[in-house]
Motif scaffolding. Structure first.
Motif, PDB file in Angstrom:
ATOM      1  N   SER A   1       0.045  -4.011   6.983  1.00 40.43           N
ATOM      2  CA  SER A   1      -0.556  -3.785   5.666  1.00 40.43           C
ATOM      3  C   SER A   1      -0.376  -5.000   4.760  1.00 40.43           C
ATOM      4  N   ASP A   2      -1.495  -5.646   4.509  1.00 42.85           N
ATOM      5  CA  ASP A   2      -1.558  -6.938   3.843  1.00 42.85           C
ATOM      6  C   ASP A   2      -1.899  -6.723   2.371  1.00 42.85           C
ATOM      7  N   VAL A   3      -1.162  -7.407   1.508  1.00 43.82           N
ATOM      8  CA  VAL A   3      -1.403  -7.232   0.077  1.00 43.82           C
ATOM      9  C   VAL A   3      -2.800  -7.712  -0.319  1.00 43.82           C
ATOM     10  N   SER A   4      -3.355  -8.648   0.457  1.00 44.64           N
ATOM     11  CA  SER A   4      -4.657  -9.205   0.088  1.00 44.64           C
ATOM     12  C   SER A   4      -5.792  -8.215   0.387  1.00 44.64           C
ATOM     13  N   GLU A   5      -5.492  -7.129   1.074  1.00 42.92           N
ATOM     14  CA  GLU A   5      -6.539  -6.154   1.379  1.00 42.92           C
ATOM     15  C   GLU A   5      -6.687  -5.099   0.284  1.00 42.92           C
ATOM     16  N   GLY A   6      -6.111  -5.379  -0.877  1.00 44.09           N
ATOM     17  CA  GLY A   6      -6.414  -4.567  -2.052  1.00 44.09           C
ATOM     18  C   GLY A   6      -5.544  -3.348  -2.271  1.00 44.09           C
ATOM     19  N   THR A   7      -4.562  -3.147  -1.395  1.00 47.32           N
ATOM     20  CA  THR A   7      -3.743  -1.952  -1.534  1.00 47.32           C
ATOM     21  C   THR A   7      -2.593  -2.141  -2.519  1.00 47.32           C
ATOM     22  N   GLY A   8      -2.247  -3.385  -2.839  1.00 42.96           N
ATOM     23  CA  GLY A   8      -1.185  -3.631  -3.810  1.00 42.96           C
ATOM     24  C   GLY A   8       0.188  -3.299  -3.252  1.00 42.96           C
TER      25      GLY A   8
ATOM     26  N   GLY B   1       0.766  -1.236   0.000  1.00 45.00           N
ATOM     27  CA  GLY B   1       0.000   0.000   0.000  1.00 45.00           C
ATOM     28  C   GLY B   1       0.799   1.290   0.000  1.00 45.00           C
TER      29      GLY B   1
END
Lengths: 64, 214
Positions: free
Chosen positions: B177-184, B153
């Motif tokens: 901040s997890d990549v799977s939460e849509g932030t890339g 993110g």
């Protein structure tokens, strides 16, 4: 009281597996230290915490 | 004309000091996973003059990697180990770069990492991260281990920290901040985290290693 990631929690007598479940951690995505020693994954159910212990749960999130 | 080993070594020693450069040149490091974290960590280590880097991945370079990983467009389709080997050898042809083209798991980790001193965890999948960290801590407790969690993110780069978890275990990232939460994954923030890991590796080599090691 048990210190878990810096926070004092009334968790004495609980196993690591129970702690992870109660705190909402996925056992497949963590590493757990008890008094600065790694807790082997295979021992989460038989490792119990007591008053004065310090537990560090390291959670891994995706991305790299 | 490529400079000689002695020319490159003395240029590095002039920057870093003779004592640190000796330690770096004798250090044995491994980078596990050669994506946004690992390709950048390996470049940092080789630029600093680390003498031995084992690079480990099973995957190939994809067009979707180019936004944050060190690869070039003409390397799409190559194994990441081969593509990164080429890049690292262009930076320092005298660095011992060892390619290990396998998927690490708890069965092969102890053997593959047995002769390395500093291990950087640079996977993207959280379960693979946990598997490597647990395996190294349980089976290879004498190793220094630097893992990462949370660098996706556009959140503040300042949220990325490195902290000491255990005697030889360090963790970089914001932890959340997890990549799977849509932030890339954005190049700049992933590189901040990779640089944290590489920097901790270099600090440990400076602080913990002896000049005559190996």
């Amino acid at each position: 009281m048990v210190r878990i990631n810096g926070e004092m929690i009334d968790a004495s007598g609980k196993s690591i597996a129970q702690l992870l479940e109660a705190l909402g951690y996925s056992p497949q995505r963590v590493a757990v230290e008890l008094n600065v020693e790694i807790v082997p994954k295979a021992s989460y159910s038989e490792t119990f915490v007591k008053d004065g212990d310090s537990v560090e749960i390291v959670r891994f999130v995706g991305g790299g | 004309m490529i400079p000689t080993y002695e020319e490159i070594y003395s240029a590095l020693a002039e920057r870093h000091g003779a004592e640190l450069q000796k330690k770096l040149s004798l250090a044995r490091t491994a980078v596990c996973g050669l994506g946004g974290l690992g390709s950048n960590i390996a470049v940092c280590l080789v630029r600093a003059g680390v003498g031995h880097v084992r690079i480990i991945d099973f995957d190939r370079v994809d067009i979707s990697n180019i936004n944050r990983q060190q690869y070039f467009l003409e390397q799409i389709g190559q194994y990441k180990t081969d593509a990164l080997y080429e890049i690292l050898k262009r930076i320092n042809p005298y660095c011992e770069v060892v390619r290990t083209n396998v998927r690490l798991n708890e069965k092969n980790i102890p053997e593959i990492l047995a002769s390395e001193d500093v291990i950087c965890e640079a996977f993207d999948d959280p379960e693979s991260k946990a598997e490597l960290v647990n395996c190294v801590l349980e089976r290879l407790p004498e190793k220094y281990l630097i893992a990462a969690s949370g660098m996706a993110g556009l959140f503040s780069a300042n949220a990325i920290k490195t902290r000491k978890i255990a005697k030889r275990f360090y963790l970089s990232g914001d932890g959340e901040s997890d990549v799977s939460e849509g932030t890339g994954l954005v190049s700049s923030r992933v590189m901040v985290c990779a640089a944290h890991q590489a920097h901790k590796a270099i600090q440990l080599i400076n602080e913990e290693f002896q000049e005559e090691q190996k």
